[in-house]
Design a protein around this motif. Structure first.
Motif, mmCIF file in Angstrom:
data_model
loop_
_atom_site.group_PDB
_atom_site.id
_atom_site.type_symbol
_atom_site.label_atom_id
_atom_site.label_comp_id
_atom_site.label_asym_id
_atom_site.label_seq_id
_atom_site.Cartn_x
_atom_site.Cartn_y
_atom_site.Cartn_z
ATOM 1 N N GLY A 346 36.277 40.049 38.816
ATOM 2 C CA GLY A 346 35.266 40.658 38.234
ATOM 3 C C GLY A 346 35.445 40.845 36.845
ATOM 4 O O GLY A 346 34.525 41.710 36.215
ATOM 5 N N LYS A 347 35.532 39.634 36.071
ATOM 6 C CA LYS A 347 35.333 39.600 34.824
ATOM 7 C C LYS A 347 34.015 39.504 34.310
ATOM 8 O O LYS A 347 33.594 40.311 33.461
ATOM 9 C CB LYS A 347 36.091 38.240 34.270
ATOM 10 C CG LYS A 347 37.447 38.115 34.642
ATOM 11 C CD LYS A 347 38.339 37.027 34.108
ATOM 12 C CE LYS A 347 38.013 35.830 34.810
ATOM 13 N NZ LYS A 347 38.374 35.639 36.358
ATOM 14 N N THR A 348 33.142 38.864 34.885
ATOM 15 C CA THR A 348 31.644 38.560 34.667
ATOM 16 C C THR A 348 31.055 40.148 34.986
ATOM 17 O O THR A 348 30.160 40.548 33.998
ATOM 18 C CB THR A 348 31.155 37.569 35.167
ATOM 19 O OG1 THR A 348 31.597 36.109 35.049
ATOM 20 C CG2 THR A 348 29.476 37.521 35.152
ATOM 21 N N ALA A 349 31.312 40.768 36.043
ATOM 22 C CA ALA A 349 30.689 41.932 35.986
ATOM 23 C C ALA A 349 31.344 43.079 35.005
ATOM 24 O O ALA A 349 30.423 43.803 34.714
ATOM 25 C CB ALA A 349 31.123 42.538 37.552
ATOM 26 N N LEU A 350 32.429 43.060 34.639
ATOM 27 C CA LEU A 350 32.821 43.860 33.738
ATOM 28 C C LEU A 350 32.247 43.525 32.270
ATOM 29 O O LEU A 350 31.831 44.446 31.557
ATOM 30 C CB LEU A 350 34.272 43.886 33.599
ATOM 31 C CG LEU A 350 35.024 44.731 32.365
ATOM 32 C CD1 LEU A 350 34.677 45.931 32.680
ATOM 33 C CD2 LEU A 350 36.485 44.584 32.389
ATOM 34 N N ALA A 351 32.239 42.234 31.917
ATOM 35 C CA ALA A 351 31.344 41.653 30.838
ATOM 36 C C ALA A 351 30.083 42.223 30.833
ATOM 37 O O ALA A 351 29.759 42.914 29.655
ATOM 38 C CB ALA A 351 31.644 40.300 30.689
ATOM 39 N N ARG A 352 29.111 42.089 31.627
ATOM 40 C CA ARG A 352 27.801 42.681 31.672
ATOM 41 C C ARG A 352 27.784 44.103 31.541
ATOM 42 O O ARG A 352 26.819 44.594 30.931
ATOM 43 C CB ARG A 352 27.331 41.995 33.086
ATOM 44 C CG ARG A 352 26.954 40.658 33.227
ATOM 45 C CD ARG A 352 26.107 40.097 34.306
ATOM 46 N NE ARG A 352 26.212 38.649 34.585
ATOM 47 C CZ ARG A 352 25.236 38.103 33.731
ATOM 48 N NH1 ARG A 352 24.133 38.655 32.953
ATOM 49 N NH2 ARG A 352 25.022 36.501 33.813
ATOM 50 N N ALA A 394 25.147 35.342 17.176
ATOM 51 C CA ALA A 394 26.146 36.622 17.300
ATOM 52 C C ALA A 394 25.407 37.585 16.357
ATOM 53 O O ALA A 394 25.719 38.912 16.646
ATOM 54 C CB ALA A 394 27.393 36.152 16.718
ATOM 55 N N ALA A 395 24.804 37.055 15.262
ATOM 56 C CA ALA A 395 23.922 38.169 14.446
ATOM 57 C C ALA A 395 22.712 38.798 15.157
ATOM 58 O O ALA A 395 22.537 40.032 14.991
ATOM 59 C CB ALA A 395 23.210 37.637 13.331
ATOM 60 N N ARG A 396 22.119 38.023 16.147
ATOM 61 C CA ARG A 396 20.919 38.614 16.875
ATOM 62 C C ARG A 396 21.348 39.530 18.112
ATOM 63 O O ARG A 396 20.695 40.447 18.474
ATOM 64 C CB ARG A 396 19.829 37.639 17.478
ATOM 65 C CG ARG A 396 19.274 36.891 16.272
ATOM 66 C CD ARG A 396 18.150 36.144 16.775
ATOM 67 N NE ARG A 396 18.371 35.298 18.018
ATOM 68 C CZ ARG A 396 18.571 33.968 17.481
ATOM 69 N NH1 ARG A 396 18.345 33.612 16.475
ATOM 70 N NH2 ARG A 396 18.752 33.165 18.915
ATOM 71 N N GLY A 397 22.380 39.075 18.727
ATOM 72 C CA GLY A 397 22.760 39.514 19.947
ATOM 73 C C GLY A 397 24.123 39.310 20.413
ATOM 74 O O GLY A 397 24.673 38.135 20.178
ATOM 75 N N PRO A 398 24.842 39.954 21.519
ATOM 76 C CA PRO A 398 26.092 39.531 21.965
ATOM 77 C C PRO A 398 25.965 38.177 22.598
ATOM 78 O O PRO A 398 24.891 37.596 23.252
ATOM 79 C CB PRO A 398 26.445 40.618 22.745
ATOM 80 C CG PRO A 398 25.305 41.333 23.276
ATOM 81 C CD PRO A 398 24.263 40.906 21.998
ATOM 82 N N LEU A 399 26.892 37.368 22.666
ATOM 83 C CA LEU A 399 27.115 36.174 23.281
ATOM 84 C C LEU A 399 28.175 36.308 24.366
ATOM 85 O O LEU A 399 29.342 36.661 24.242
ATOM 86 C CB LEU A 399 27.230 35.046 22.206
ATOM 87 C CG LEU A 399 27.651 33.580 23.185
ATOM 88 C CD1 LEU A 399 26.270 33.236 23.780
ATOM 89 C CD2 LEU A 399 28.107 32.645 22.175
ATOM 90 N N LEU A 400 27.875 36.038 25.533
ATOM 91 C CA LEU A 400 28.851 35.940 26.622
ATOM 92 C C LEU A 400 29.229 34.521 27.246
ATOM 93 O O LEU A 400 28.385 33.912 27.498
ATOM 94 C CB LEU A 400 28.336 36.638 28.014
ATOM 95 C CG LEU A 400 29.391 36.569 29.481
ATOM 96 C CD1 LEU A 400 30.524 36.891 29.154
ATOM 97 C CD2 LEU A 400 28.379 37.289 30.453
ATOM 98 N N ILE A 429 34.666 36.582 25.966
ATOM 99 C CA ILE A 429 34.783 35.401 26.639
ATOM 100 C C ILE A 429 35.507 35.829 27.985
ATOM 101 O O ILE A 429 36.448 36.754 27.803
ATOM 102 C CB ILE A 429 35.756 34.633 25.869
ATOM 103 C CG1 ILE A 429 34.863 34.190 24.193
ATOM 104 C CG2 ILE A 429 36.278 33.390 26.348
ATOM 105 C CD1 ILE A 429 35.925 33.496 23.246
ATOM 106 N N THR A 430 35.279 34.869 28.819
ATOM 107 C CA THR A 430 35.876 35.165 30.082
ATOM 108 C C THR A 430 36.986 34.020 30.444
ATOM 109 O O THR A 430 36.531 33.040 30.230
ATOM 110 C CB THR A 430 35.096 35.372 31.366
ATOM 111 O OG1 THR A 430 34.630 34.285 31.875
ATOM 112 C CG2 THR A 430 34.300 36.680 31.120
ATOM 113 N N HIS A 431 38.291 34.150 30.957
ATOM 114 C CA HIS A 431 38.964 33.139 30.883
ATOM 115 C C HIS A 431 39.824 33.177 32.303
ATOM 116 O O HIS A 431 40.485 34.419 32.494
ATOM 117 C CB HIS A 431 40.047 32.995 29.688
ATOM 118 C CG HIS A 431 41.157 32.183 29.871
ATOM 119 N ND1 HIS A 431 42.561 32.460 30.216
ATOM 120 C CD2 HIS A 431 41.181 30.494 29.840
ATOM 121 C CE1 HIS A 431 43.341 31.371 30.339
ATOM 122 N NE2 HIS A 431 42.478 30.219 30.134
#
Length: 585
Positions: A346-352, A394-400, A429-431
């Motif tokens: 669930g790394k991506t779900a938690l990130a979103r 990164a200045a305009r918005g978050p990067l996943l 970042i997810t790993h």
């Protein structure tokens, strides 16, 4: 020989003895001698093992007590009487094949300190440890003269969590010239299984006692409680807000000192700690496992705001709640963060969920291995221009960034440069750990270690499965009842190891909802074969999981007929039986 396939040598033991004599005298051996037996004899000669090795003049010394021996001794002492009145021996070795424990006597079985091939030549314990499965060696297959009238069966003892081989259990008796399995193979396997169960119980007991003490002390949502054993920390959200790193280190020193002092010491906190600590020592059989500290603020300062709730993430177990709360707390500051864990946790779900409704740029390294942001791609442009593009994002918005383990070395190098130049970049970042990381990726992981969260696998939070079943079930059609489950089905789902974690569970729920024809709650018989049959007797690799699932599904399709299932799989019936014994015990 291993019992998974009949050994041709077993059916020709007297001629094999003649072939062994020819080998020892330097004469050619017949072509029908099994290659694995001949190779074992050659290894013994290479190691310089004398075939006429005699009994030691004094009883060989035993290694000092070990965790394996401590867990195995009470089990083996209960099982030893099952050897019966005949001449037979039950024997335990460690991973170096040193003999730790024996029971029983048998002619031709002198006491020896170890069973490595370098010491005694070919034997079932060395074979079982090398192949990690049950193995047999009979009579002339042995290299030593004193074992020519002995049959032995050995089973590896595996660590309950890691699956590493810790040692072997062997039953040896007079020579039996029949087909495998050895007449006492079932006893050897039962003994190994019982020892592994005792190891599992002992491994989890201290952690469980410390966790129970923590839960008792943490009654109330805002109570500041910390459980420490000198290696691990378990903190409530209030304790994270109240205790500084210096306070936690002082409590850890107290936890270590408590093991050697009675009464336990009073924790000495820094002068500017801003809190006091009242500790409870957690013991098991008189030994100190750790401490539980209840922290109280010295001043009535307004508490730090609690991390925002993440309602879309299902689960109320302690490991899951702790990981989510820590991730939400870290997400409050605009700095890079690393979410790590097994696939499907669930790394991506938690990130979103952490990123909320803000526009997010998502880059999946699993699709190409390179980094593409806008029109730039690592490998096609210079790193400096790519860093600038990443910095603008990164200045305009978050990067996943998903699947960091799949990034190419140039892409990881650019990420490291970006974080060196912009340490406050809004990057998540997810790993997924797996193969050893390269030097660039390891540098990235080390850099983000202080702001990383490890998501627990589903098998470590099985109590969340009931909630997940409701959350993962598709919305029923108008007028249709929601998907429900029998208690037996839920228990089977909770016992399954779920190597694919929540993602695998979601696929199972979706498939059952789409393809089932019956009405009413889902029963255990409707579950996939691997789930319905229960977990395997040992930890399996991903390839073994897939093979086991295919075998069980084929058996189910052919009504349990093993001959037809073997034919459909394109393997022999003996091979099918062997694999079933390996996976199902």
């Amino acid at each position: 020989m291993t019992t998974t396939e009949p050994s041709p040598a077993v059916h020709a033991l007297p001629p094999l003895g003649v072939a062994r004599e020819r080998f020892l005298s330097g004469r050619p051996v017949p072509e029908w001698v099994p290659e694995e037996v001949l190779a074992a004899w050659r290894r013994a000669r290479f190691f310089g093992v004398p075939h006429d090795l005699g009994e030691p003049s004094a009883a060989p010394p035993r290694p000092a007590d070990s965790p394996l021996l401590g867990a195995a001794r009470p089990v083996l002492e209960r099982i030893a009487p099952a050897l019966g009145p005949g001449p037979s021996v039950l024997l335990l070795t460690d991973a170096r094949l040193r003999v730790l424990w024996t029971s029983g006597v048998a002619p031709g079985l002198p006491p020896c300190p170890g069973l490595s091939e370098q010491e005694v030549g070919h034997n079932s314990a060395a074979l079982a440890l090398r192949d990690r499965r049950r193995a047999e060696v009979h009579g002339p297959e042995h290299f030593l003269d004193v074992w020519q009238d002995v049959s032995a069966v050995s089973v590896p003892v595996l660590a309950p969590k890691s699956g590493h081989a810790l040692g072997t259990l062997t039953v040896a008796c007079r020579l039996c010239g029949g087909r495998p399995p050895h007449p006492q193979a079932a006893l050897a396997e039962a003994a190994a299984t019982a020892v592994e169960a005792e190891l599992l119980a002992r491994a989890g007991r201290p952690e469980q006692l410390l966790l129970d003490a923590y839960l008792r002390a943490a009654r109330g949502e805002d109570r500041a409680v910390a459980a420490l054993d000198g290696r691990n920390r378990l903190l409530s959200a209030a304790a994270e807000r109240l205790a500084s790193e210096e306070v936690l280190r002082a409590l850890e020193r107290t936890a270590v000192t408590a093991r050697y002092s009675d009464p336990p010491p009073t924790p000495t906190l820094p002068e500017d700690a801003g809190c006091t600590a009242r500790i409870e020592v957690v013991r098991q059989d008189g030994a100190v496992l750790g401490i539980v500290a209840v922290l109280e603020s010295r001043t009535e300062t307004p508490p730090r705001p609690r991390p925002r709730a993440l309602p879309a993430l299902t689960g109320s177990s302690l490991p899951w709640r702790y990981a989510v709360e820590r991730a939400a707390d870290l997400a409050r500051s605009p700095e890079p963060m690393l979410l790590t864990g097994e696939r499907g946790t669930g790394k991506t779900a938690l990130a979103r969920e952490l990123l909320g409704r803000s526009p997010v740029k998502v880059v999946d390294a699993a699709e190409a291995g390179s980094l593409e942001v806008g029109s730039l791609e690592v490998g096609s442009l210079e790193a400096g221009s790519l860093e600038g593009d990443l910095a603008r994002w990164a200045a305009r918005g978050p990067l996943l960034l998903r699947h960091a383990e799949r990034l190419t070395q140039p892409a990881v190098a650019v990420l490291n440069s970006l974080l060196d130049a912009h340490p406050d970049a809004r990057l998540l970042i997810t790993h997924t750990p797996g193969t050893p990381p390269g030097p660039c990726l390891q540098r990235l992981l080390d850099k983000l270690a202080a702001r990383s969260v490890t998501l627990p696998p589903l098998r470590e939070r099985a109590e969340d499965i009931r909630e997940l079943l409701t959350a993962l079930a598709p919305r029923p059609a108008p007028g249709s009842p929601p998907l429900t489950w029998t208690l037996d089905a839920v228990r089977a789902l909770e016992q399954h190891p779920w190597p694919g974690n929540v993602t695998e569970l979601a696929h199972v729920v979706q498939a059952l909802a789409e393809h089932r024809r019956a009405s009413g709650p889902i029963r255990r018989a409707e579950l996939p074969d691997t789930v319905r049959e229960g977990p395997a007797v040992r930890p399996l690799s991903p390839m073994e999981h897939a093979e086991r699932a295919t075998i069980l599904e084929t058996l189910h399709r052919h009504g349990g007929n093993k001959s037809r299932a073997a034919a459909a799989l394109g393997i022999g019936r003996a091979t099918l039986y062997r694999k079933l014994r390996e996976y199902e015990g």
